[in-house]
Motif scaffolding. Structure first.
Motif, PDB file in Angstrom:
ATOM      1  N   ALA A  99       7.980  94.470  52.617  1.00 22.68           N
ATOM      2  CA  ALA A  99       7.234  95.216  53.465  1.00 22.68           C
ATOM      3  C   ALA A  99       8.350  95.815  54.257  1.00 22.68           C
ATOM      4  CB  ALA A  99       6.347  94.645  54.331  1.00 22.68           C
ATOM      5  N   ALA A 100       9.353  95.341  54.920  1.00 24.52           N
ATOM      6  CA  ALA A 100      10.339  95.878  55.644  1.00 24.52           C
ATOM      7  C   ALA A 100      11.314  96.610  54.926  1.00 24.52           C
ATOM      8  CB  ALA A 100      11.200  94.748  56.094  1.00 24.52           C
TER       9      ALA A 100
ATOM     10  N   ALA B   2      10.481  98.454  52.286  1.00 20.98           N
ATOM     11  CA  ALA B   2       9.567  99.559  52.165  1.00 20.98           C
ATOM     12  C   ALA B   2       9.655 100.430  53.281  1.00 20.98           C
ATOM     13  CB  ALA B   2       8.105  99.459  51.664  1.00 20.98           C
ATOM     14  N   ILE B   3       9.440 100.087  54.590  1.00 23.40           N
ATOM     15  CA  ILE B   3       9.395 100.674  55.632  1.00 23.40           C
ATOM     16  C   ILE B   3      10.815 101.143  56.178  1.00 23.40           C
ATOM     17  CG2 ILE B   3       9.152 100.265  58.154  1.00 23.40           C
ATOM     18  CD1 ILE B   3       6.812  98.159  57.356  1.00 23.40           C
ATOM     19  N   PHE B   4      11.757 100.658  55.817  1.00 21.50           N
ATOM     20  CA  PHE B   4      12.821 100.947  56.120  1.00 21.50           C
ATOM     21  C   PHE B   4      13.913 101.810  55.292  1.00 21.50           C
ATOM     22  CE2 PHE B   4      12.277  97.586  59.478  1.00 21.50           C
ATOM     23  CZ  PHE B   4      12.273  98.389  60.548  1.00 21.50           C
ATOM     24  N   GLY B   5      12.972 101.897  53.850  1.00 19.66           N
ATOM     25  CA  GLY B   5      13.750 103.060  52.912  1.00 19.66           C
ATOM     26  C   GLY B   5      14.965 102.190  52.210  1.00 19.66           C
ATOM     27  N   GLN B   6      15.097 100.840  52.332  1.00 22.36           N
ATOM     28  CA  GLN B   6      16.192 100.185  51.509  1.00 22.36           C
ATOM     29  C   GLN B   6      15.767 100.051  50.279  1.00 22.36           C
ATOM     30  OE1 GLN B   6      19.069  99.241  52.928  1.00 22.36           O
ATOM     31  NE2 GLN B   6      18.403 100.253  54.830  1.00 22.36           N
TER      32      GLN B   6
END
Length: 197
Positions: free
Chosen positions: A189-190, A192-196
């Motif tokens: 999820a992190a 996906a949120i931060f675009g990594q």
């Protein structure tokens, strides 16, 4: 992908053990691991590494490598607990896949020979601990008629274990498995949120 991971966490395996054979059946998928119960272990200094398992272990060249059968003993089916644990871990991964999260199935262990007069409490405890040590979330020891994928009835196995006094509430690393899964989901999820990537 997440659904596949949850399915593997809920897997049910029926493991039959003979001195010269181990057969594990994934009750839900029908996949089978049926090989010699052998481990090829290579010693490098103080460290020992499993280099081959099952039928392939018998063809590994010698040198610093020894082949172990954890179920070969004249009186008892379980000879080498640590090697048997490694063998079961490999069997679980073979049937359920080698993923980021280790599979944590419900396991029914069925000793198929050297059970004349029934298993002792010590043998039952050892087999149950073997399943848990190999990563099962729950480990049951079954004594009775050979089961198939179609005749496997978990409730009957539990009932038989309770009737024989072999059932306990012991369960393996289920909580740790769920914590790791939660961390893994949070990381995805992190990313996906931060675009990594």
């Amino acid at each position: 992908m997440i659904r596949k991971t949850f399915n593997k966490l809920g897997a049910r395996l029926y493991v039959q053990i003979w001195e010269k054979r181990i057969r594990a059946t994934d009750i839900d998928s029908g996949r089978i691991f049926d090989e010699s119960p052998l481990l090829a272990i290579e010693k490098k200094g103080r460290r020992e590494t499993v280099v081959a398992v099952g039928n392939r272990a018998s063809s590994v060249p010698g040198g610093d490598t020894r082949v172990v059968n954890p179920f070969s003993h004249p009186r008892s089916l379980l000879r080498d607990f640590a090697a048997a644990e490694k063998l079961l871990q490999h069997t679980f991964r073979e049937l359920l896949g080698n993923t980021l999260l280790a599979p944590s199935p419900l396991v029914v262990l069925h000793p198929m020979e050297k059970t004349l007069g029934g298993l002792t409490d010590i043998e039952i405890r050892a087999f149950r601990e073997l399943g848990l040590g190999a990563g099962a979330r729950e480990s049951l020891v079954y004594e009775g008629e050979e089961l198939t994928r179609h005749t496997f009835d978990l409730q009957k196995v539990r009932d038989q274990s309770e009737a024989d006094g072999t059932a306990t509430a012991e369960k393996g690393g289920g909580i740790a498995q769920w914590v790791l899964l939660a961390i893994w989901i949070l990381l995805i999820a992190a990313m996906a949120i931060f675009g990594q990537p």
